[in-house]
Design an enzyme around this catalytic site. Structure first.
Site, PDB file in Angstrom:
ATOM      1  N   TYR A   1       7.733 -13.446 -50.485  1.00  0.00           N
ATOM      2  CA  TYR A   1       5.915 -13.909 -50.308  1.00  0.00           C
ATOM      3  C   TYR A   1       5.576 -15.322 -49.930  1.00  0.00           C
ATOM      4  O   TYR A   1       7.115 -16.381 -50.025  1.00  0.00           O
ATOM      5  CB  TYR A   1       5.741 -14.074 -51.765  1.00  0.00           C
ATOM      6  CG  TYR A   1       4.290 -14.195 -51.781  1.00  0.00           C
ATOM      7  CD1 TYR A   1       2.803 -13.286 -51.013  1.00  0.00           C
ATOM      8  CD2 TYR A   1       4.103 -15.127 -51.770  1.00  0.00           C
ATOM      9  CE1 TYR A   1       1.238 -13.903 -51.145  1.00  0.00           C
ATOM     10  CE2 TYR A   1       2.206 -15.939 -52.819  1.00  0.00           C
ATOM     11  CZ  TYR A   1       1.225 -15.285 -52.090  1.00  0.00           C
ATOM     12  OH  TYR A   1      -0.315 -15.782 -51.592  1.00  0.00           O
TER      13      TYR A   1
ATOM     14  N   LYS B   1       4.343 -25.758 -56.178  1.00  0.00           N
ATOM     15  CA  LYS B   1       4.578 -25.286 -57.614  1.00  0.00           C
ATOM     16  C   LYS B   1       5.429 -26.941 -57.599  1.00  0.00           C
ATOM     17  O   LYS B   1       3.957 -28.070 -58.042  1.00  0.00           O
ATOM     18  CB  LYS B   1       5.332 -24.167 -57.572  1.00  0.00           C
ATOM     19  CG  LYS B   1       4.043 -23.160 -57.388  1.00  0.00           C
ATOM     20  CD  LYS B   1       5.152 -21.956 -57.545  1.00  0.00           C
ATOM     21  CE  LYS B   1       4.252 -20.903 -56.801  1.00  0.00           C
ATOM     22  NZ  LYS B   1       4.747 -19.693 -56.357  1.00  0.00           N
TER      23      LYS B   1
ATOM     24  N   ASP C   1      11.516 -21.380 -47.204  1.00  0.00           N
ATOM     25  CA  ASP C   1      10.754 -21.421 -47.759  1.00  0.00           C
ATOM     26  C   ASP C   1      10.692 -22.082 -49.663  1.00  0.00           C
ATOM     27  O   ASP C   1      11.314 -20.553 -50.973  1.00  0.00           O
ATOM     28  CB  ASP C   1       9.749 -19.995 -48.544  1.00  0.00           C
ATOM     29  CG  ASP C   1       8.348 -20.118 -48.850  1.00  0.00           C
ATOM     30  OD1 ASP C   1       8.290 -21.101 -49.862  1.00  0.00           O
ATOM     31  OD2 ASP C   1       7.865 -19.394 -49.267  1.00  0.00           O
TER      32      ASP C   1
HETATM   33  C1  LIG Z   1       4.070 -19.633 -54.646  1.00  0.00           C
HETATM   34  C2  LIG Z   1       4.806 -19.096 -53.976  1.00  0.00           C
HETATM   35  C3  LIG Z   1       4.269 -19.247 -52.271  1.00  0.00           C
HETATM   36  C4  LIG Z   1       2.266 -19.952 -52.524  1.00  0.00           C
HETATM   37  O1  LIG Z   1       2.073 -20.652 -53.038  1.00  0.00           O
HETATM   38  P1  LIG Z   1       0.539 -20.844 -53.058  1.00  0.00           P
HETATM   39  O2  LIG Z   1       0.475 -22.370 -53.813  1.00  0.00           O
HETATM   40  O3  LIG Z   1      -0.051 -20.223 -54.377  1.00  0.00           O
HETATM   41  O4  LIG Z   1      -0.300 -20.690 -52.140  1.00  0.00           O
HETATM   42  C5  LIG Z   1       4.227 -19.173 -51.357  1.00  0.00           C
HETATM   43  N1  LIG Z   1       5.595 -18.755 -51.304  1.00  0.00           N
HETATM   44  C6  LIG Z   1       6.947 -19.044 -51.749  1.00  0.00           C
HETATM   45  C7  LIG Z   1       8.012 -18.532 -52.269  1.00  0.00           C
HETATM   46  C8  LIG Z   1       6.291 -18.792 -53.497  1.00  0.00           C
HETATM   47  O5  LIG Z   1       6.941 -18.231 -54.867  1.00  0.00           O
END
Ligand SMILES: *Cc1c(COP(=O)(O)O)cnc(C)c1O
Length: 432
Positions: free
Chosen positions: A149, A272, A244
């Site tokens: 994701y 995060k 990511d």
């Molecule tokens: C949570 C997450 C996102 C998206 O971040 P948001 O702050 O929810 O938009 C993108 N990449 C990874 C790997 C994530 O865990």
């Protein structure tokens, strides 16, 4: 912890009202408990390793607001600094020295980052990094992995984990096919598939983006040589490698997965943890690539509230906590005890499970495993997970409401919390 009948009357009332006000009653889909059944719990307070709901029930929390709460919720130093910052105002929309401070901390911590741009969410960071990959290489195609994701930007909504996975088609209506035609996918941990994509699309692939440790199809680690192999393949093909690390950054190591595994990508996204509970994302990497970003270069990306003093303060104070000696050893130890205890208890009760952990991130699948990619994760008994989730909730343990999410611990979780969690799990496993 004896089984109690969980009284969630007020939660139910509030959530029933919420469903008329907001789609599904929530501001983000996975909160709705769709994949475990039952109604979501409505909270009104968090502190340390605990959360309290509106009916007064207390839970040990392994969601940690989906990652940011690595120091424990409402850490006193973070909160005190926020109080002080608040008196100076919430947003300047102009340069502020706190941005330099957090930028320096990120640059010093994360191996690939020489320059950084702050944004407001992980989604924004991933959206911008995709544009940057394309701008820098003058190529359009990008390889992502099934079950990873990268936020909800159009081009990434293909095989994006806990969302629906339909072959080659966007995961969501409203995403035009044209937005995903340049998105190529491969199974995680499958270097040969990536090699084949590069061979099929010579000089057309801008880069490869991945979660270096997966958290969005459950917890999946990279096979030995996988990250290294991607590093070589991208270099051989004139493409960029992007980690990511929105979830793994500052969570599995202070320098993220790239530090832990010793593989340095060209660019990385963060989120995060670096926001310490406020909305922050970031992307950064090699200076020659980052210089493409406006106003230094032609690639446009902007944000009204980006780099605001409150968000920067929460990030700085959170990273300061994480810099203390022994932090990651403590996180690793406590998380190891937790997952080993859960796996042993499940197996002793006759359940097929597999799982593991890295520092403050863990996961357990209801399948014999091993799980190396999303297809294998999908073999899990999700109905059983749903019952497990409910049983744990009734015993005061709050787990992510999906088999396909990772679990998170924090510096506030104690050995006693872990013991209570394992004891509760033993009772639930016996009932399943
Ligand atoms: C949570 C997450 C996102 C998206 O971040 P948001 O702050 O929810 O938009 C993108 N990449 C990874 C790997 C994530 O865990």
């Amino acid at each position: 912890m004896a089984r109690t009948t969980l009284n969630t009357t007020k939660s139910e009332e509030i959530f029933t009202a919420a469903q008329k006000l907001m789609p599904g009653g929530v501001s983000s889909p996975v909160r709705a408990f769709k994949s475990v059944g039952g109604q979501p719990i409505v909270f009104d307070r968090v502190n340390g390793a605990y959360i309290w709901d509106v009916d007064g029930n207390q839970y040990i929390d392994y969601v940690g607001t989906w990652g940011p709460a690595i120091c424990g919720h409402a850490h006193p130093e973070v909160i005190a600094a926020l109080h002080a910052a608040l008196d100076n105002g919430t947003s300047f929309g102009a340069p502020c020295e706190l941005e330099n401070q957090l930028a320096e901390m990120v640059i010093n911590a994360v191996p690939c980052v020489e320059m950084v741009r702050f944004v407001n969410s992980g989604t924004e960071a991933c959206l911008a990094v995709l544009r940057l990959m394309r701008a820098f290489t003058s190529r359009d195609k990008v390889i992502k992995f099934q079950g990873c994701y990268h936020g909800h930007a159009d081009s990434f909504l293909v095989q994006a984990g806990s969302g629906v996975a339909t072959l080659g088609l966007p995961d969501s209506p409203g995403v035009p096919k044209s937005a995903t035609t340049h998105t190529l996918t491969a199974p995680y941990n499958d270097l040969e598939a990536v090699k084949a994509l590069f061979a099929q699309h010579p000089d057309a692939i801008a880069g490869v983006i991945l979660e270096p440790v997966v958290g969005n199809s459950g917890f999946i680690t990279p096979d030995a040589g996988f990250l290294e192999g991607l590093r070589v393949l991208t270099q051989e093909n004139g493409a960029l490698l992007v980690f990511d690390e929105v979830m793994t950054g500052f969570r599995i190591d202070y320098g993220g997965a790239q530090e832990k595994f010793g593989v340095t990508p060209d660019l990385t996204t963060l989120g995060k943890v670096i926001g310490g509970g406020l909305p922050v994302g970031a992307y950064g990497g090699r200076a020659d690539i980052m210089e493409m970003v406006a106003p230094s270069g032609p690639m446009y990306q902007a944000g009204t509230l980006s780099g605001n003093p409150l968000a920067m303060t929460a990030g700085i104070k959170t990273l300061e906590q994480l810099q203390k000696p022994g932090t990651y050893e403590q996180l690793d130890k406590i998380t190891g005890t937790l997952i080993e205890g859960l796996l042993a208890a499940a197996k002793a009760a006759g359940h097929e499970v597999c799982g593991g952990h890295l520092s403050a991130m863990f996961g357990m699948f209801f399948t014999a495993g091993p799980v190396r990619n999303y297809d294998e994760a999908k073999k899990s008994d999700t109905a059983k997970f749903g019952k497990f989730h409910r049983g744990m909730l009734e015993r005061g343990i709050y787990l992510a409401p999906s088999q396909f999410e990772a679990g998170f611990t924090s510096l506030a979780h104690t050995e006693d919390d872990i013991e209570r969690t394992i004891a509760a799990a033993k009772e639930v496993f016996a009932e399943l």
